[in-house]
Enzyme design. Structure first.
Site, PDB file in Angstrom:
ATOM      1  N   THR A 182       0.854  -1.188   0.000  1.00 23.49           N
ATOM      2  CA  THR A 182       0.000   0.000   0.000  1.00 23.49           C
ATOM      3  C   THR A 182       0.892   1.241   0.000  1.00 23.49           C
ATOM      4  O   THR A 182       1.705   1.409   0.916  1.00 23.49           O
ATOM      5  CB  THR A 182      -0.918  -0.009   1.238  1.00 23.49           C
ATOM      6  OG1 THR A 182      -1.641  -1.240   1.238  1.00 23.49           O
ATOM      7  CG2 THR A 182      -1.880   1.163   1.224  1.00 23.49           C
ATOM      8  N   GLU A 213      -3.739  -4.623  -2.666  1.00 23.65           N
ATOM      9  CA  GLU A 213      -4.255  -5.805  -1.985  1.00 23.65           C
ATOM     10  C   GLU A 213      -5.355  -5.409  -0.993  1.00 23.65           C
ATOM     11  O   GLU A 213      -5.184  -4.470  -0.242  1.00 23.65           O
ATOM     12  CB  GLU A 213      -3.094  -6.488  -1.236  1.00 23.65           C
ATOM     13  CG  GLU A 213      -3.467  -7.819  -0.642  1.00 23.65           C
ATOM     14  CD  GLU A 213      -4.157  -8.696  -1.666  1.00 23.65           C
ATOM     15  OE1 GLU A 213      -3.523  -9.104  -2.636  1.00 23.65           O
ATOM     16  OE2 GLU A 213      -5.367  -8.956  -1.499  1.00 23.65           O
ATOM     17  N   PHE A 214      -6.449  -6.157  -1.013  1.00 24.13           N
ATOM     18  CA  PHE A 214      -7.575  -5.841  -0.115  1.00 24.13           C
ATOM     19  C   PHE A 214      -7.842  -6.945   0.891  1.00 24.13           C
ATOM     20  O   PHE A 214      -8.824  -6.902   1.622  1.00 24.13           O
ATOM     21  CB  PHE A 214      -8.848  -5.584  -0.941  1.00 24.13           C
ATOM     22  CG  PHE A 214      -8.702  -4.431  -1.896  1.00 24.13           C
ATOM     23  CD1 PHE A 214      -8.912  -3.127  -1.464  1.00 24.13           C
ATOM     24  CD2 PHE A 214      -8.317  -4.638  -3.204  1.00 24.13           C
ATOM     25  CE1 PHE A 214      -8.754  -2.057  -2.340  1.00 24.13           C
ATOM     26  CE2 PHE A 214      -8.162  -3.578  -4.085  1.00 24.13           C
ATOM     27  CZ  PHE A 214      -8.380  -2.276  -3.656  1.00 24.13           C
ATOM     28  N   GLY A 234     -17.175  -1.197  19.221  1.00 23.84           N
ATOM     29  CA  GLY A 234     -16.168  -1.855  20.049  1.00 23.84           C
ATOM     30  C   GLY A 234     -15.132  -0.866  20.535  1.00 23.84           C
ATOM     31  O   GLY A 234     -15.409   0.337  20.645  1.00 23.84           O
ATOM     32  N   CYS A 285      -2.673  -2.227   9.053  1.00 23.62           N
ATOM     33  CA  CYS A 285      -3.096  -1.437   7.885  1.00 23.62           C
ATOM     34  C   CYS A 285      -3.874  -0.174   8.242  1.00 23.62           C
ATOM     35  O   CYS A 285      -3.439   0.932   7.912  1.00 23.62           O
ATOM     36  CB  CYS A 285      -3.932  -2.309   6.951  1.00 23.62           C
ATOM     37  SG  CYS A 285      -2.940  -3.561   6.123  1.00 23.62           S
ATOM     38  N   LYS A 316      -7.104  -8.587  15.974  1.00 25.03           N
ATOM     39  CA  LYS A 316      -8.406  -9.187  15.693  1.00 25.03           C
ATOM     40  C   LYS A 316      -8.232 -10.702  15.730  1.00 25.03           C
ATOM     41  O   LYS A 316      -7.090 -11.189  15.751  1.00 25.03           O
ATOM     42  CB  LYS A 316      -8.953  -8.720  14.353  1.00 25.03           C
ATOM     43  CG  LYS A 316      -8.168  -9.192  13.156  1.00 25.03           C
ATOM     44  CD  LYS A 316      -8.912  -8.796  11.901  1.00 25.03           C
ATOM     45  CE  LYS A 316      -8.200  -9.283  10.667  1.00 25.03           C
ATOM     46  NZ  LYS A 316      -8.908  -8.949   9.448  1.00 25.03           N
TER      47      LYS A 316
END
Ligand code: NAD
Length: 425
Positions: free
Chosen positions: A119, A147-148, A249, A256, A316
């Site tokens: 990125t 890239e995702f 949250g 990222c 996460k």
């Protein structure tokens, strides 16, 4: 079939390389960290990413790992750049690893396409093109192919993407990259290089904006008596809005979102534009992590001498990545307030947490604790025997930072339960 050289054996480089090998291409992955390459040669995957180990072993014959630039460029049709672009002190993206790769290609004789997966700020492709031309490398094409994928689901995301974005200076280079993806069914967005670079930054900014938006709604729910879980459900069912990224949250983290938001903010600022909305998104996210400390203080008073268990360290679930994880901020703030921190995570390494006791299972982390915070929504926590958990704690107080548990069940198990933006008992 093509030959693909990949620079960077991290989360993106390994997934990209393994997925291209799965499509039948020959792949050489190059990294500068000797340990990493040795592990990969020995069949050990240096990162935790579901499905990656199987993919690498299934395609072992088509994959080579090397420290040498020459191995990666020899005979390569495509040279993928998947090196890190961390933030600098100013918030701008640090492109030094990208420039190192570009300079390492100096002697390239064969025509090839250099493809940017990392990125990067808008305008980077134009600068790389200029540098390649200066070095006489006009036989090297340049394509932006951002890239995702999301860590935790990266293999699936690569193989079944929502779209493939290809930004090229020359249509033939874009065509070649499109052809390289043959076998993957997805809409292809073809654009100029700058637009492809911006698509990546804008997509991330949109997702972060939704997170900060729902977190602010949650904070307003708390002062008005509404329940953000129901609110998000009702809002997300609107087809114009949709349900994803509407979970309130303790804020986003990871390798990222934080750095890409800063990079976009700086990119705009360097061009004389004050990106007000993005600034607010970033600030809301910072405050959101810290609100947990306020909640603990509301229940416990001073945190000095109190023991707080952090359940989850990774930013996460389904990843071992702790870069910019909310757990780091929480642990730091708790230690600063004089609390003792105990922490558990099934895969992440807790050594980055300041002065925390790292525990092998969640119940051990809860031993004698005055409060617990759900930091990462690991599925193991949904299955925990919360009644037994309450019995292990000095004071069964739970701040559910991910709204992943059922408040009624937790209260029935003996907990004082508080989520984010959820109605009080
Ligand atoms: N992690 C993600 O989920 C994700 C998703 C989308 C985009 N991205 C972007 O992709 C890029 C890579 O991210 P990552 O998470 O894979 O990073 P990472 O830190 O996991 O991996 C980068 C790798 O590049 C290696 N490297 C550094 N210099 C090198 C060189 N000259 N030659 C070869 N290898 C070199 C490093 O040793 C490291 O192993 C970043 O720009 C990131 O923003 C990441």
């Amino acid at each position: 079939m093509s030959r693909v050289g990949v620079f960077g054996a991290g989360y993106v480089g390994l997934v990209t390389g393994a997925c291209f090998a799965e499509l039948g291409h020959d792949v050489v992955v190059r990294d500068v960290v000797a340990d990493r390459i040795e592990q990969l040669r020995a069949g050990t995957v240096p990162i935790y990413e579901p499905g990656l180990e199987e993919l690498l072993s299934r395609n072992a014959e088509r994959m080579t790992f090397t420290l040498e630039v020459a191995d990666a460029v020899e005979g390569a049709d495509f040279l993928y750049v998947a090196v890190g672009t961390p933030p600098t002190y100013s918030g701008d993206a640090d492109l030094s690893a990208v420039w190192t790769v570009v300079d390492e290609l100096a002697g390239l004789e064969r025509p090839a396409v250099l493809v940017m997966k990392s990125t990067v700020p808008v305008g980077t492709g134009a600068k790389v093109r200029h540098r390649l031309d200066e070095r006489g490398l006009d036989n090297v094409g340049y394509v932006s192919n951002p890239e995702f994928t999301a860590e935790g689901t990266a293999v699936r995301d690569f193989q079944q993407p929502d779209r493939i974005v290809i930004g090229a200076f020359a249509a033939a280079d874009g065509d070649a990259v499109e052809e390289l993806h043959r076998g993957i069914e997805a809409p292809v967005v073809r654009s100029d290089v700058a637009s492809a670079e911006m698509i990546k930054l804008a997509a991330n900014a949109a997702l972060m904006t939704r997170i900060s938006f729902i977190n602010e709604i949650a904070n307003v729910c708390e002062v008005t008596g509404a329940d953000v879980v129901r609110v998000a459900e009702g809002v997300g069912l609107d087809r114009r809005i949709g349900p994803s990224f509407l979970r309130a949250g303790i804020g986003y983290g990871g390798s990222c979102f934080p750095k890409d938001s800063l990079a976009l903010k700086q990119l705009a600022a360097n061009s004389g534009y004050h990106f007000q909305l993005l600034n607010a998104v970033i600030e809301v996210n910072e405050l959101q992590k810290r609100r947990v400390i306020g909640k603990l203080q509301q229940h416990l008073g001073s945190l000095r001498g109190k023991t707080v268990a952090l359940l989850g360290i990774a930013f996460k679930p389904n990843t071992d990545d702790v870069r910019e994880a909310p757990s780091l901020v929480l642990a730091g703030r708790l230690v600063a307030e004089g609390a003792d921190v105990r922490a558990w995570d099934p895969v992440a390494d807790g050594s980055a947490l300041p002065r925390a006791t790292i525990c092998g299972d969640p119940l051990e982390a809860l031993d004698g604790a005055d409060a617990a915070v759900v930091v990462t929504e690991w599925p193991q926590l949904a299955q925990l025997d919360w009644r037994a958990a309450a019995g292990r704690m000095r004071n069964p107080l739970l701040i559910d930072g991910r709204n992943m548990l059922d408040p009624d069940e937790l209260r029935a198990a003996g907990f004082t339960y508080e989520g984010i933006g959820r109605a009080a008992a």
